[in-house]
Design a protein around this motif. Structure first.
Motif, PDB file in Angstrom:
ATOM      1  N   ALA A 216     -38.058   7.109 -23.476  1.00 16.50           N
ATOM      2  CA  ALA A 216     -36.658   7.117 -23.381  1.00 16.50           C
ATOM      3  C   ALA A 216     -35.999   6.617 -24.493  1.00 16.50           C
ATOM      4  N   ARG A 225     -28.466   3.150 -19.734  1.00 17.78           N
ATOM      5  CA  ARG A 225     -29.014   4.625 -19.168  1.00 17.78           C
ATOM      6  C   ARG A 225     -30.414   4.412 -18.922  1.00 17.78           C
ATOM      7  N   ARG A 229     -31.550   4.975 -15.014  1.00 18.62           N
ATOM      8  CA  ARG A 229     -32.013   6.421 -14.770  1.00 18.62           C
ATOM      9  C   ARG A 229     -33.409   6.466 -14.931  1.00 18.62           C
ATOM     10  N   ILE A 230     -33.998   5.648 -15.562  1.00 20.72           N
ATOM     11  CA  ILE A 230     -35.538   5.530 -15.810  1.00 20.72           C
ATOM     12  C   ILE A 230     -36.321   4.379 -15.243  1.00 20.72           C
ATOM     13  N   PRO A 233     -35.176   3.449 -10.856  1.00 19.56           N
ATOM     14  CA  PRO A 233     -35.883   4.204  -9.844  1.00 19.56           C
ATOM     15  C   PRO A 233     -37.216   3.842  -9.861  1.00 19.56           C
ATOM     16  N   GLN A 234     -38.111   3.841 -10.744  1.00 20.29           N
ATOM     17  CA  GLN A 234     -39.415   3.729 -10.762  1.00 20.29           C
ATOM     18  C   GLN A 234     -39.838   2.268 -10.014  1.00 20.29           C
TER      19      GLN A 234
END
Lengths: 345, 254
Positions: A216, A225, A229-230, A233-234
């Motif tokens: 990313a 971000r 976003r990355i 969520p994981q």
């Protein structure tokens, strides 16, 4: 060399056995290597019998039945009293307060906890150490002591003021007026919770492969971000089970605020049984409510976990409802098939 | 050589006390393909990661398209740039990793459209349309809504290339893009890279695929123990190496 291909054949040929020949079932040209033709069917496989399982299951069921019987027939449980008080307004108010306190604690705890985790993972050694120190202090003192401490904070700081450190103050008030029992309960629970939430979030973030943030970064995404976003969520995949644990622990843990005379579920039933001495049935009322809410949360957790499993498994496992529907359909189909099959044979 | 896209001068990098790069020079002209080869631990990947400032350098200069990467020159010293400026520079440099590093919780389209939407401020519609076109270009039309786990390694790597291309990079960096792949899947990925090279993309490729280097590279650079031992046209370096160390290495891998 001979055993393995035969084992493969058992599963390949089995459904096609009555009726068409095995190679005919596969469309020509689709699979280049058709299984070789055999004159004899492969030997059948018989599973190992396990009588021990049946015996142990029977013994356990017997004990379970005895226990269930005593719970139902022992008059001291006073089930009619339980039913009578189960939905009285005092109990329901207590339940609502418990739910409210759990929600506030959870939200505030995870907000502060996430901030602590970010500080801990930041490159700044001062912020990182502060975060570590917070978790250290709040995990190493009992929750009960912390609650009593916040309840008596007025003895330490009789007046509270908001202002610039070492500078003028903008707002001043008496501590006892600001922090009553409810506020003490909320502050105590949330700050305690934050320490555990911080470790859960940090563990989740660490569980995400470093290559994710790196990819990313290489794409030109900014730090915030990437986190939002990355990474998060994981990270949720490992955060959710631990957070579910903490949530259920908090739900029951809020009962500790009864020492501050805050009317949560437990304190509400205590007030009632202090008047009428129906201790066991009223404790059962509270217990059943705790079980009901915990069960609902557990179901909720299952679906949240499923949501965050997107992409983690090749296909999502079916939900219990889905599985039940499929099982029913197979049973119905099998019984129909058996009837038809019996007729033609 | 045309105007240089990449210009590296006297680059030094160490991890703690361990020196990894010890004064590397590198020039890559616009539209050229440079393959970096060398034994493991020679600093190939570190060199690549310095080109988009994934690694902080200890000394030297890294320029991409005439712009100093990660630093600002001031009174004879290099001052590190703030995160925002570095982020802007990175957006123009695509990178493909050995382990693909696709985002597993996002679909193929979301993986490709994420950065154009977030960084280049493209509209969602435009970014998704472009992503679809790129998926087609790497030969995976029909897999747009799959999650990466459902793709083979070679397919994942091709999507990773598409993801990097979605940023319209001036330069593409490939860090051993085929090393994690089954041998039968390597060809598809190399095919996409070859197309890219033929299309005029400037590429720096760290690779063990000598066949690809011979076929697609304009320049082959042999790196060993943190220094460039030999560089030149692939035919010269791979067939008639001048240095003994290059000959030894090639004898082991070919």
């Amino acid at each position: 060399m001979s055993a393995f291909p035969e084992l493969v054949e058992v599963s390949d040929n089995h459904p096609a056995q009555p009726g068409a020949s095995p190679p005919g079932a596969v469309p020509a040209g689709e699979s280049p290597a058709a299984p070789p033709e055999r004159t004899q069917p492969p030997p059948k496989v018989v599973a190992l019998r396990r009588p021990g399982r049946w015996i142990s299951a029977a013994v356990v069921l017997l004990f379970f039945a005895a226990g269930a019987r005593s719970v139902i027939t022992n008059r001291e449980f006073q089930w009619p009293v339980v039913r009578q008080y189960f939905t009285t307004s005092a109990v329901l108010h207590g339940l609502l307060f418990t739910l409210w306190l759990t929600a506030v604690t959870m939200v505030a705890g995870f907000a502060i906890g996430t901030l602590l985790a970010v500080l801990r993972l930041s490159g700044n050694p001062v912020l990182s150490s502060l975060s570590w120190g917070y978790v250290w202090i709040f995990r190493s003192t009992p929750l009960l002591v912390q609650l009593l401490f916040w309840f008596n904070i007025g003895a330490l700081y009789p007046r509270l003021s908001i202002g610039i450190p070492f500078g003028p103050s903008l707002f001043t008030a008496d501590t006892v007026n600001l922090i009553g029992p409810t506020a003490a309960a909320v502050i105590g629970l949330a700050l305690h919770e934050a320490a555990y939430a911080a470790e859960i979030v940090r563990g989740g973030v660490l569980s995400v492969d470093a290559g994710q943030a790196e990819a990313a970064t290489a794409l030109g995404l900014g730090r915030a971000r990437i986190l939002r976003r990355i990474v998060i969520p994981q990270a949720m995949r490992s955060i959710i089970p631990a957070a579910g644990n903490l949530l259920i622990g908090t739900l029951k843990g809020t009962s500790i605020v009864s020492v501050l005379a805050v009317q949560d579920l437990l304190y509400s039933v205590q007030l009632i049984y202090n008047r009428n001495y129906l201790i066991i049935p009223l404790l059962l009322v509270a217990t059943i409510w705790y079980v009901v809410v915990t069960s609902l949360l557990t179901v909720g957790q299952y679906y949240v976990e499923r949501h965050f499993a997107r992409g983690a498994a090749r296909t999502l496992p079916p939900t219990p409802l889905h599985r039940l529907r499929v099982a029913l359909r197979t049973v119905v189909a099998r019984s129909r098939g058996a009837v038809l099959g019996g007729g033609t044979r | 050589m045309t105007s240089p896209m990449v210009r590296v001068r006297d680059l030094h990098k160490s991890y703690g006390a361990v020196p990894v790069l010890r004064g590397v020079d590198l020039d890559v002209g616009a539209g050229e393909v440079t393959c970096v080869i060398g034994p493991s631990g020679s600093g190939k990947s570190t060199l690549l990661r310095c080109l988009n400032h994934l690694e902080k350098i200890n000394a030297g200069e890294v320029e991409v398209a005439g712009e100093l990467i990660g630093y600002r020159r001031h009174k004879g010293k290099l001052h590190e740039l703030g995160p925002r400026a570095i982020t802007r520079q990175r957006a123009a440099i695509g990178m493909v990793f050995q382990n693909f590093n696709l985002f597993p919780h996002l679909t193929v389209l979301e993986n490709i459209a994420e950065a154009p939407i977030a960084v280049l401020r493209r509209s969602r519609t435009d970014a998704v349309a472009r992503a679809r076109e790129l998926v087609r270009r790497v030969g995976l039309a029909g897999r747009e809504d799959d999650y990466p786990r459902r793709l083979s390694g070679g397919q994942q790597q091709r999507i990773a290339i598409a993801r990097a291309l979605a940023m319209d990079p001036k330069l593409m960096l490939f860090d051993e893009p085929t090393s994690a792949l089954d041998p039968e899947l390597v060809g598809d990925v190399l095919g996409v890279m070859k197309d890219l090279a033929d299309g005029g993309m400037t590429m720096v490729v760290v690779t063990h695929e000598m066949g690809f280097a011979r076929e697609a590279a304009d320049t082959v650079v042999f790196l060993d123990e943190g220094v460039v031992v030999e560089s030149g046209a692939p035919d010269d370096v791979l067939r008639n190496p001048r240095q003994a160390r290059t000959r030894e290495f090639l004898a082991r891998v070919l």
